[in-house]
Scaffold this active site. Structure first.
Site, mmCIF file in Angstrom:
data_model
loop_
_atom_site.group_PDB
_atom_site.id
_atom_site.type_symbol
_atom_site.label_atom_id
_atom_site.label_comp_id
_atom_site.label_asym_id
_atom_site.label_seq_id
_atom_site.Cartn_x
_atom_site.Cartn_y
_atom_site.Cartn_z
ATOM 1 N N LYS A 90 77.630 -6.674 136.982
ATOM 2 C CA LYS A 90 76.926 -7.134 135.779
ATOM 3 C C LYS A 90 76.593 -8.611 135.947
ATOM 4 O O LYS A 90 77.440 -9.396 136.384
ATOM 5 C CB LYS A 90 77.820 -6.917 134.549
ATOM 6 C CG LYS A 90 77.138 -7.219 133.208
ATOM 7 C CD LYS A 90 78.061 -6.888 132.023
ATOM 8 C CE LYS A 90 77.379 -7.129 130.673
ATOM 9 N NZ LYS A 90 78.277 -6.812 129.535
ATOM 10 N N SER A 147 76.093 -4.083 125.821
ATOM 11 C CA SER A 147 75.247 -4.910 126.654
ATOM 12 C C SER A 147 75.274 -4.526 128.131
ATOM 13 O O SER A 147 74.382 -4.923 128.878
ATOM 14 C CB SER A 147 75.688 -6.377 126.542
ATOM 15 O OG SER A 147 77.005 -6.557 127.048
ATOM 16 N N SER A 166 80.687 -3.343 124.472
ATOM 17 C CA SER A 166 79.669 -3.417 125.524
ATOM 18 C C SER A 166 79.988 -2.660 126.806
ATOM 19 O O SER A 166 79.130 -2.549 127.679
ATOM 20 C CB SER A 166 79.376 -4.871 125.872
ATOM 21 O OG SER A 166 78.531 -5.441 124.903
#
Lengths: 494, 498
Positions: free
Chosen positions: A79, A160, A184
């Site tokens: 990420k 997210s 998330s």
């Protein structure tokens, strides 16, 4: 030959160790999958060389008879909230576009030390603020899933960690890192039919992770099985003296202690999570979850978490408050974007840089956070929210007198279409309603896939455990995984 | 009670003063990063990733900084809060990379304490006065902007950024510039005793925010102004004088004092407005979520306490009560760490050589340390090498003097040579003929000559004119070129004159 991209973390690691295939072959197969998946827009940058170099080290180590790490030969997605040395790190923002750290986050370093390699930096909601991956400066991530009616509306991969969920579900990476501030990891995992665990707050170091809300941010793995999550979490976690909030505890042997035998365990069902407007299919998945856990030997008990309804409002005060301060460092002075209009002074530079560099959602949260911390409002908002947070943690403390682990839905709905909620921030925020309480309490929580809904989209179930009891969460997750028999995967269209 | 008053057109005014002193904690590393704190390094050479607020960087408290602040708190007999917390003070400025300063607003490390300023009649402080200290909290310093490096741009030096400061907040207990000056000096002395701050105001290790208001004696407090970053005792006093006068004139002219932040201009000795309350920042303080509350256990606190040295007030009391020194000498000797350290070393060395207790040697050593030795050094000026003024050399001189081998004047002469050359005092006395004659034979011979040459006066003396004894002493000393031991001369003369 085995389709290498179909293999999970453990299968790759064990296959490499056994000599069934080389780490380099695995990296190449995944690099090819990455290269072919541009339509998903899951990566901000790809790093095939990183994956290959890591794989070659593993192959060399194996040839030399050296001990291999827990993630040896496993190429993963990172990420783009984790600082990676020499590789652009943006938090999906314009303000950090082109920023290349001189340092490596503790979590990513731990993974490299365990033998993993990096396929690329994954797209996400800007500064991890969002639930659909639509706030990225680098464009939306598109879920590999489609409605089964053949409609080709682009669906949200969740957020997210939307790049992470998309690539794991699409068999582009066997696993990816995620971060979870208010859901998330869990919400995108649920939207895409994969597993993801947010460990106890402090389990994974936050050092080198671009901060959103420091008291909530936790890194965790996203993968296609509970076992794979256990393996990868074990590699990510550990005490870090560079993070004052890091837990100074040994990392348990989660993988070795996995057991789906839940005899003697009690599973709590919080009545407050049965909210009005919850999708009936979600409720159905919850019912099935109870049955599966009973079948695994657990006793299912009703519990109450009375302050649940205040969790979301409290979260949307605390997280923006912290964010408004955490994001102050992006000011155009030292790194990242600088917008210096002709003749501008310092204040003008701040204004221009931040106006240009932050997206709407980030600005919205900075505004909210600044407001709730400002003189005259601090007590009514921030302090009140902190009191609510204490009450929510206490709710869980009381619940542990009655149960060992809590079962709840991960999300109130299945994945929605991109664009569906972008005009309505509150509706978007509501998607985190089941995820946020565990975040506020700092508890380990996991999403595991349960079933497909009528549209052919995955639904996830959430397991929330006691502080430090990731094992209890993983074990309950494993019991569900074994009984749900979830083997659906998105049809390749990209 | 201070009698300091400002004479206004409409009567007398009293000034009320509170000080917030920022003291840089003595520590090799910064408060939350491992970067060095050495003064005077090239710009931006002592900056860690944390100080520069790179993405994802986190603060980790430096135990030594906390320890120094706790020891300081103990030295002012303050409550130590075993549970405290860091807060963020949010504002944007180019010298503040994080966009917030990590400080302690809500739960400071050190609570209520006090220090005592000593009576000083000349300064208008009739008796000792206790000044309350509300709190000490620990916080990060900011960096420094440099505006003189480029015609249109400012440069930023982050070397200071993140250095640990103690903010020591007094109660509004001071009533005159002299009291404020005495407070700052006393605080500085305590910090230097404790070793928690070097007290170097020129290098910015200590600076004060000066809060001043005026009122009619005995009435409610007036509105205060805060003058920032005043960096010497003299400037603190000037700030108060100017600010009090300005406020009185303002009020008497029908104006009102506005709560504002002001700046002191050392060139003019005046203050000017920096920003008013309306323009004041809203700092949006909240607990720093990157840091856990600071919890101090008993062992840590005990170690802090055990490591405290004898503090100024206790030392001064001991000098008077146990060493028998005068109040004045005790005060001067204990004012500075270097002074008492030199004194105590010399005292120990001298007492050892004399085989006396420290108490019995103290007065001689104190007189030497406070008047004789500084007199010689000052007279020599640059010719003196202070490194030669070792405790051994000085104790050797004092020992010879106590034994009657040298006179007071010879002691000074020998010390002068020591300071110039570093030679051994005993060798100097020998080689340079700087010794008293105690050889009774030689003295007797001279006495006999003196008595013989002054037979008439001997008769007068024996006839009862006792005062002539001094004449005989003087004549003998003269004959001996001043090098005779006066005690021996006295003794022999008395015997011969019967």
């Amino acid at each position: 030959m085995t389709e290498l991209t179909e293999l999970g973390v453990k299968a790759i690691r064990d296959g490499v160790a056994a000599g069934d295939f080389t780490a380099r072959e695995v990296a190449e197969a995944h690099n090819a999958a990455v290269a072919a998946a541009g339509e998903l827009n899951a990566f901000i940058v790809t790093t095939p060389d990183h994956a290959l170099a890591a794989a070659e080290r593993v192959d060399a180590d194996r040839a030399a008879g050296k001990q291999l790490g827990a993630m040896a030969g496993v190429p993963i997605g990172m990420k783009d909230l984790f600082a990676t040395k020499g590789v652009q790190t943006t938090a999906a923002s314009h303000i950090l576009e082109g920023f290349t750290p001189e340092y490596e986050s503790t979590v990513s370093q731990n993974l490299w030390n365990a033998g993993a390699g990096m396929l690329g930096k994954l797209n996400l909601d800007q500064f991890a603020m969002g639930s659909s991956n639509e706030t990225s400066y680098f464009g939306n991530v598109i879920s590999p899933w489609r409605h089964k009616d053949g409609g080709n509306a682009d669906l949200a991969p969740g957020g997210s960690s939307g790049g992470s969920s998309a690539v794991v579900a699409a068999r582009i990476a066997p696993a990816a890192t995620g971060t979870d501030t208010g859901g998330s990891i869990r919400q995108p995992a649920a939207f895409t039919g994969i597993c993801g665990i947010k460990p106890t707050y402090g389990r994974c170091s936050r050092w080198g992770v671009v901060a959103f809300a420091s008291s909530l941010d936790q890194a965790g793995p996203m993968a296609r099985s509970v076992e794979d999550c256990a393996v990868m979490l074990g590699a990510m976690a550990g005490f870090d003296p560079k993070d004052s909030t890091s837990l100074d505890l040994p990392v348990p042997e989660w993988e070795a202690n996995l057991s789906a035998d839940l005899r003697g365990k009690k599973v709590g069902i919080p009545k407050e999570y049965r909210m009005e407007g919850t999708d009936p299919e979600i409720l159905e998945s919850w019912e099935r979850g109870k049955e599966w856990l009973r079948d695994a030997g657990a006793e299912v008990v009703d519990i109450s978490l009375p302050h649940t309804k205040y969790a979301l409002p409290a979260y949307y005060i605390i997280a923006p408050a912290e964010a408004s301060s955490n994001l102050a460092r992006y000011d155009g002075v030292r790194y990242g974007l600088r917008d210096l209009p002709d003749g501008a002074g310092l204040q003008d530079m701040y204004a221009a840089t931040r106006a240009e560099g932050f997206g709407d959602e980030v600005k919205r949260r900075i505004l909210i956070g600044t407001y709730v911390l400002s003189a005259g409002f601090y007590d009514a908002y921030y302090n009140q929210a902190q009191r609510v947070r204490t009450l929510i943690a206490r709710d869980f403390e009381k619940a542990w007198a009655q149960c060992d682990v809590i079962l709840a839905p991960t999300t109130p709905t299945a994945a929605f279409a991109l664009g569906d909620k972008m005009d309505d921030p509150l509706a978007m925020y509501l998607n985190d309603v089941f995820a946020v309480p565990a975040s506020l309490a700092g508890l380990p929580a996991m999403s595991v896939p349960a079933m497909l809904n009528g549209d052919g989209l995955p639904l996830g179930l959430q397991l929330i455990g006691k502080a430090f009891d990731e094992q209890g969460v993983l074990n309950a997750g494993l019991a569900i995984q074994q009984r749900a028999g979830f083997d659906a995967k998105p049809e390749k269209w990209w | 009670m201070s009698t300091y008053r400002i004479q206004g057109a409409t009567g007398e005014w009293e000034v009320v003063i509170g000080l917030e002193v920022h003291a840089q904690v003595t520590s090799n590393a910064k408060l939350f990063s491992g970067a060095s704190t050495a003064f005077g390094a090239e710009p931006n050479t002592q900056v860690s990733l944390i100080d520069a607020a790179m993405p994802g960087m986190l603060p980790v408290p430096n135990r030594e900084c906390i320890r120094q602040a706790v020891r300081t708190g103990m030295a002012i007999e303050a409550t130590i809060n075993a549970w405290s917390r860091f807060d963020r003070k949010n504002y944007f400025y180019a010298d503040l990379p994080q966009g917030y300063q990590i400080s302690q607003l809500y739960h400071p490390l050190v609570g209520e304490g006090s220090l005592t300023i000593e009576a000083d009649e000349k300064a208008g402080i009739p008796q000792d006065k206790v000044i309350g200290i509300e709190r000490i909290h620990v916080e990060q310093d900011a960096g420094k902007l440099m505006h003189d490096q480029h015609p249109t741009m400012s440069y930023v030096d982050l070397n200071r950024c993140g250095v640990a400061l103690m903010e020591i907040v007094s109660r509004p207990d001071m009533r005159s510039p002299a009291e404020a000056g005495a407070y700052v000096r006393k605080l500085r002395t305590i910090l230097r005793y404790v070793g928690s701050c070097d007290g170097n105001m020129e290098e910015g290790s200590m600076r004060a925010d000066v809060n001043v208001s005026v009122r009619r004696p005995g009435e409610e407090f007036g509105t205060r102004t805060e003058t920032k970053n005043v960096n010497s005792v003299r400037f603190v006093m000037q700030t108060i004088e100017h600010e009090a006068r300005r406020q009185v004139d303002l009020i008497e002219d029908g104006g009102t004092v506005v709560q504002e932040t002001r700046l002191f201009d050392p060139n003019t000795g005046t203050t000017r407005s920096m920003r008013s309350k309306e323009d004041a920042h809203d700092y949006r303080y909240f607990p720093d979520p990157d840091l856990l509350p600071l919890e101090l256990d008993d062992a840590f606190l005990e170690e802090c306490r055990a490591s405290l040295p004898e503090l100024p007030d206790a030392k001064r009391r001991r000098y008077v009560e146990e060493l028998g020194l005068s109040d004045y000498n005790a005060a001067v000797l204990t004012a500075e760490v270097e002074t008492f350290a030199r004194f105590e070393t010399l005292l120990a060395e001298t007492a050892k050589r004399l085989g006396k207790s420290e108490k019995d040697a103290a007065t001689q050593v104190a007189n030497w340390s406070l008047s004789v030795a500084p007199g010689v050094m000052n007279a020599l000026g640059d010719e003196a090498n202070p490194a030669h003024a070792t405790a051994e050399a000085q104790a050797a001189i004092l020992q010879m003097q106590a034994a009657g081998e040298i006179s007071g004047g010879q002691a000074k002469e020998i010390f002068e040579i020591v300071l110039r050359t570093g030679r051994e005092p005993a060798e100097i006395a020998e080689t340079e003929g700087l010794k008293q004659q105690s050889d009774t034979g030689a003295i007797e011979a001279e006495i006999d000559k003196v008595l013989a040459a002054n037979a008439d006066k001997v008769e007068e003396y024996r006839g009862g004119k006792d005062k002539l004894f001094g004449f005989f002493v003087g004549q003998t000393m003269k004959a001996m070129q001043g090098k005779a031991n006066p005690a021996v001369v006295n003794e022999l003369l008395k015997a011969k004159l019967g």
